[in-house]
Design a protein around this motif. Structure first.
Motif, PDB file in Angstrom:
ATOM      1  N   LEU A  42       0.853  -1.188   0.000  1.00 52.51           N
ATOM      2  CA  LEU A  42       0.000   0.000   0.000  1.00 52.51           C
ATOM      3  C   LEU A  42       0.884   1.231   0.000  1.00 52.51           C
ATOM      4  O   LEU A  42       1.800   1.344   0.821  1.00 52.51           O
ATOM      5  CB  LEU A  42      -0.930   0.011   1.211  1.00 52.51           C
ATOM      6  N   VAL A  43       0.642   2.133  -0.923  1.00 52.15           N
ATOM      7  CA  VAL A  43       1.396   3.379  -0.998  1.00 52.15           C
ATOM      8  C   VAL A  43       0.540   4.528  -0.477  1.00 52.15           C
ATOM      9  O   VAL A  43      -0.629   4.670  -0.853  1.00 52.15           O
ATOM     10  CB  VAL A  43       1.846   3.674  -2.446  1.00 52.15           C
ATOM     11  N   VAL A  44       1.135   5.328   0.398  1.00 52.15           N
ATOM     12  CA  VAL A  44       0.519   6.565   0.874  1.00 52.15           C
ATOM     13  C   VAL A  44       1.215   7.709   0.154  1.00 52.15           C
ATOM     14  O   VAL A  44       2.421   7.920   0.316  1.00 52.15           O
ATOM     15  CB  VAL A  44       0.674   6.721   2.402  1.00 52.15           C
ATOM     16  N   ARG A  45       0.464   8.410  -0.664  1.00 55.61           N
ATOM     17  CA  ARG A  45       1.049   9.492  -1.451  1.00 55.61           C
ATOM     18  C   ARG A  45       0.482  10.836  -1.004  1.00 55.61           C
ATOM     19  O   ARG A  45      -0.538  10.910  -0.322  1.00 55.61           O
ATOM     20  CB  ARG A  45       0.773   9.289  -2.945  1.00 55.61           C
ATOM     21  N   LEU A  56       2.173   7.172   9.051  1.00 59.46           N
ATOM     22  CA  LEU A  56       3.047   6.008   9.189  1.00 59.46           C
ATOM     23  C   LEU A  56       3.486   5.800  10.633  1.00 59.46           C
ATOM     24  O   LEU A  56       3.574   4.664  11.104  1.00 59.46           O
ATOM     25  CB  LEU A  56       4.262   6.140   8.271  1.00 59.46           C
ATOM     26  N   ARG A  57       3.757   6.877  11.335  1.00 62.24           N
ATOM     27  CA  ARG A  57       4.144   6.751  12.736  1.00 62.24           C
ATOM     28  C   ARG A  57       2.995   6.170  13.564  1.00 62.24           C
ATOM     29  O   ARG A  57       3.225   5.359  14.469  1.00 62.24           O
ATOM     30  CB  ARG A  57       4.572   8.109  13.299  1.00 62.24           C
ATOM     31  N   LEU A  58       1.791   6.550  13.256  1.00 64.00           N
ATOM     32  CA  LEU A  58       0.637   5.988  13.957  1.00 64.00           C
ATOM     33  C   LEU A  58       0.464   4.510  13.621  1.00 64.00           C
ATOM     34  O   LEU A  58       0.204   3.685  14.506  1.00 64.00           O
ATOM     35  CB  LEU A  58      -0.623   6.765  13.577  1.00 64.00           C
ATOM     36  N   LEU A  59       0.607   4.151  12.367  1.00 61.54           N
ATOM     37  CA  LEU A  59       0.450   2.763  11.957  1.00 61.54           C
ATOM     38  C   LEU A  59       1.499   1.866  12.604  1.00 61.54           C
ATOM     39  O   LEU A  59       1.217   0.710  12.937  1.00 61.54           O
ATOM     40  CB  LEU A  59       0.549   2.641  10.432  1.00 61.54           C
ATOM     41  N   ASP A 174       9.149   5.052   5.225  1.00 56.31           N
ATOM     42  CA  ASP A 174       8.830   6.467   5.050  1.00 56.31           C
ATOM     43  C   ASP A 174       9.799   7.080   4.040  1.00 56.31           C
ATOM     44  O   ASP A 174      10.964   7.295   4.344  1.00 56.31           O
ATOM     45  CB  ASP A 174       8.921   7.199   6.401  1.00 56.31           C
ATOM     46  N   GLU A 175       9.304   7.330   2.828  1.00 61.56           N
ATOM     47  CA  GLU A 175      10.115   7.907   1.742  1.00 61.56           C
ATOM     48  C   GLU A 175      11.445   7.158   1.575  1.00 61.56           C
ATOM     49  O   GLU A 175      12.520   7.767   1.604  1.00 61.56           O
ATOM     50  CB  GLU A 175      10.382   9.396   2.021  1.00 61.56           C
ATOM     51  N   PRO A 176      11.419   5.844   1.369  1.00 64.59           N
ATOM     52  CA  PRO A 176      12.674   5.080   1.327  1.00 64.59           C
ATOM     53  C   PRO A 176      13.567   5.405   0.147  1.00 64.59           C
ATOM     54  O   PRO A 176      14.756   5.077   0.165  1.00 64.59           O
ATOM     55  CB  PRO A 176      12.193   3.627   1.273  1.00 64.59           C
ATOM     56  N   ARG A 199       7.789 -12.947   1.214  1.00 63.83           N
ATOM     57  CA  ARG A 199       7.640 -13.208   2.644  1.00 63.83           C
ATOM     58  C   ARG A 199       6.229 -12.937   3.161  1.00 63.83           C
ATOM     59  O   ARG A 199       5.978 -13.004   4.358  1.00 63.83           O
ATOM     60  CB  ARG A 199       8.641 -12.360   3.432  1.00 63.83           C
ATOM     61  N   ASP A 200       5.313 -12.589   2.259  1.00 61.63           N
ATOM     62  CA  ASP A 200       3.935 -12.265   2.661  1.00 61.63           C
ATOM     63  C   ASP A 200       3.910 -11.166   3.714  1.00 61.63           C
ATOM     64  O   ASP A 200       3.190 -11.264   4.728  1.00 61.63           O
ATOM     65  CB  ASP A 200       3.208 -13.513   3.174  1.00 61.63           C
ATOM     66  N   VAL A 201       4.681 -10.136   3.486  1.00 62.19           N
ATOM     67  CA  VAL A 201       4.724  -8.993   4.399  1.00 62.19           C
ATOM     68  C   VAL A 201       3.691  -7.962   3.954  1.00 62.19           C
ATOM     69  O   VAL A 201       3.528  -7.703   2.757  1.00 62.19           O
ATOM     70  CB  VAL A 201       6.134  -8.355   4.402  1.00 62.19           C
ATOM     71  N   ALA A 202       2.986  -7.385   4.902  1.00 64.83           N
ATOM     72  CA  ALA A 202       2.097  -6.259   4.624  1.00 64.83           C
ATOM     73  C   ALA A 202       2.946  -4.993   4.675  1.00 64.83           C
ATOM     74  O   ALA A 202       3.463  -4.629   5.728  1.00 64.83           O
ATOM     75  CB  ALA A 202       0.972  -6.188   5.652  1.00 64.83           C
ATOM     76  N   THR A 203       3.116  -4.342   3.528  1.00 60.63           N
ATOM     77  CA  THR A 203       4.054  -3.233   3.412  1.00 60.63           C
ATOM     78  C   THR A 203       3.319  -1.929   3.124  1.00 60.63           C
ATOM     79  O   THR A 203       2.449  -1.874   2.251  1.00 60.63           O
ATOM     80  CB  THR A 203       5.080  -3.505   2.295  1.00 60.63           C
ATOM     81  N   VAL A 204       3.690  -0.893   3.863  1.00 64.51           N
ATOM     82  CA  VAL A 204       3.159   0.457   3.648  1.00 64.51           C
ATOM     83  C   VAL A 204       4.333   1.380   3.365  1.00 64.51           C
ATOM     84  O   VAL A 204       5.284   1.446   4.148  1.00 64.51           O
ATOM     85  CB  VAL A 204       2.382   0.969   4.873  1.00 64.51           C
ATOM     86  N   VAL A 205       4.268   2.085   2.243  1.00 60.69           N
ATOM     87  CA  VAL A 205       5.335   3.004   1.844  1.00 60.69           C
ATOM     88  C   VAL A 205       4.741   4.380   1.630  1.00 60.69           C
ATOM     89  O   VAL A 205       3.768   4.533   0.884  1.00 60.69           O
ATOM     90  CB  VAL A 205       6.035   2.533   0.549  1.00 60.69           C
ATOM     91  N   ALA A 206       5.315   5.394   2.267  1.00 57.44           N
ATOM     92  CA  ALA A 206       4.935   6.784   2.008  1.00 57.44           C
ATOM     93  C   ALA A 206       5.885   7.353   0.971  1.00 57.44           C
ATOM     94  O   ALA A 206       7.108   7.201   1.085  1.00 57.44           O
ATOM     95  CB  ALA A 206       5.005   7.610   3.288  1.00 57.44           C
ATOM     96  N   THR A 207       5.334   7.992  -0.058  1.00 59.35           N
ATOM     97  CA  THR A 207       6.179   8.512  -1.124  1.00 59.35           C
ATOM     98  C   THR A 207       5.388   9.487  -1.980  1.00 59.35           C
ATOM     99  O   THR A 207       4.156   9.504  -1.958  1.00 59.35           O
ATOM    100  CB  THR A 207       6.704   7.361  -2.013  1.00 59.35           C
ATOM    101  N   HIS A 208       6.112  10.291  -2.755  1.00 60.39           N
ATOM    102  CA  HIS A 208       5.492  11.025  -3.864  1.00 60.39           C
ATOM    103  C   HIS A 208       6.164  10.628  -5.174  1.00 60.39           C
ATOM    104  O   HIS A 208       5.983  11.274  -6.194  1.00 60.39           O
ATOM    105  CB  HIS A 208       5.589  12.541  -3.638  1.00 60.39           C
TER     106      HIS A 208
END
Length: 234
Positions: A42-45, A56-59, A174-176, A199-208
């Motif tokens: 899931l990407v947070v843009r 992201l800090r809350l998650l 966070d903006e990797p 690895r079946d990881v649930a991944t969240v990435v913040a980016t633009h």
């Protein structure tokens, strides 16, 4: 919340974070709901200041919400005590920061092994896991190099290896690619996506970064801390 989220490992409902009060109140995020399943990206843009880092800090349990809930598996992260959060960060959630977050006096292997030292794993197990983690991000032969001897892309790979040196259910980044050139950023994100799937990881990435957005299974767009409806124009 997205449909059919019952198998999600990471969920947020009505997640809200305000700073200050009254006329000085600042909205970090407001009424955000989402769900991420194992193996999904899931990407947070959103623009700078849109609330991506706050969310992201809350998650990841690094900050407490003003309202709403975060759950990782059966754990209510938003209501967890400090001991539970320590265990969560040690065993369940890996966090990757834009600035890499490596200790400059430690080698790549020592940086990756830090979570295992905190967990008091024995030396043989720790060394085996560190070697495996570095190999998984393509850094065999760089074990004894310190961050200053590595490129930006290699440093971010070390940070990813550290986040995943123990089996993790959730990866938050966070903006990797924010400190990387486009080619190196693409390589790092290819790695993140591969590890997410394998690895079946649930991944969240913040980016633009449009490249990262194009790799996502789902995209949440924030504006002023709120989810921007699909098709909404500026």
């Amino acid at each position: 919340m997205p449909e059919a989220a019952t198998d999600a490992i990471l969920t947020a409902e009505g997640l809200t974070r305000h700073y200050g009060s009254g006329d000085a109140r600042v909205v970090g995020c407001e009424d955000v709901s989402l769900a991420v399943r194992p193996g999904e990206l899931l990407v947070v843009r959103g623009r700078s200041g849109a609330g991506k880092s706050t969310l992201l800090r809350l998650l990841g349990g690094l900050d407490r919400p003003t309202a709403g809930t975060v759950r990782i598996g059966a754990v209510d992260v938003s209501g967890a005590d400090e001991d539970a959060l320590v265990g969560l960060h040690r065993d369940v959630v890996g966090f990757v920061h834009q600035e890499f977050g490596l200790l400059p006096t430690l080698t790549a292997a020592e940086n990756v092994g830090l979570p295992l030292r905190v967990a008091r794993r024995d030396a043989a197990e720790r060394d085996a896991r560190v070697a495996q983690a570095l190999a998984s991000v393509g850094l065999e032969g760089h074990e004894n190099q310190r961050p200053g001897q590595l490129s930006g892309g290699q440093q971010q790979r070390v940070a990813i290896a550290r986040a995943l040196v123990s089996p993790r259910s959730v990866l938050i980044a966070d903006e990797p690619t924010g400190q990387l050139d486009s080619e190196t950023g693409a390589q790092v994100m290819d790695l993140v996506v591969a590890l997410t799937r394998e690895r079946d990881v649930a991944t969240v990435v913040a980016t633009h970064d449009p490249l990262v957005i194009g790799m996502a299974d789902h995209v949440v767009e924030l504006r002023d801390g709120r989810v921007r409806p699909a098709g909404d124009a500026d």
